[in-house]
Design a protein around this motif. Sequence first.
Motif: not given
Length: 177
Positions: A71, A123, A154-155, A163
């Motif tokens: 993430l 990330y 978020t990812g 998210s």
Amino acid sequence: MKAFPVLLLVSVILLSCQPEKKAENLKKMQHPSHQYTFVELDSDAVKYLETDYIPVYSDIYHMDGTKRFLLTSTLSVRNTSLTDTVYIFSANYNDSYGKQLRKYIDSTILLKPLESIEFVVEYEEDKGGAGASFLVEWGADENASQLLIQAVMTGTSNQQGLSFLTEAKVVKQEFRD
């Protein structure tokens, strides 16, 4: 006409090399939103001092618990006061064991009324783990409850998107005369 497929192939190869450079630049970015105002002020100079703990997740487990979903985490620090300034003395990123991995600021940031700042854990960062956190130390002369500190994770992977949001917990407060 025969040159077109070769030209197309060369173009695709050249364009596929560019995202790697962009990712390399993102790793170095610490202050993504705007120019921050740095001031020379020690934490001893304010009447109120607070340390907040904010849980962040550099990854979460999925499927059978052996796979990790990486993430991007954005720490958002918002001054909700209409009139008062606050000072951010530190914003440190820690791993699941409490070990400091990164110090995001080297000097005090002045946060004007309604101003916000962000710090990003990219990330590719995979050392923090599911128990990563930020510790933010801040202070003010007035209105001690004016900061809103949140982290947004978020990812995306394939067609999967995720998210979620976490909020700060006060772990230390100091009132001074």
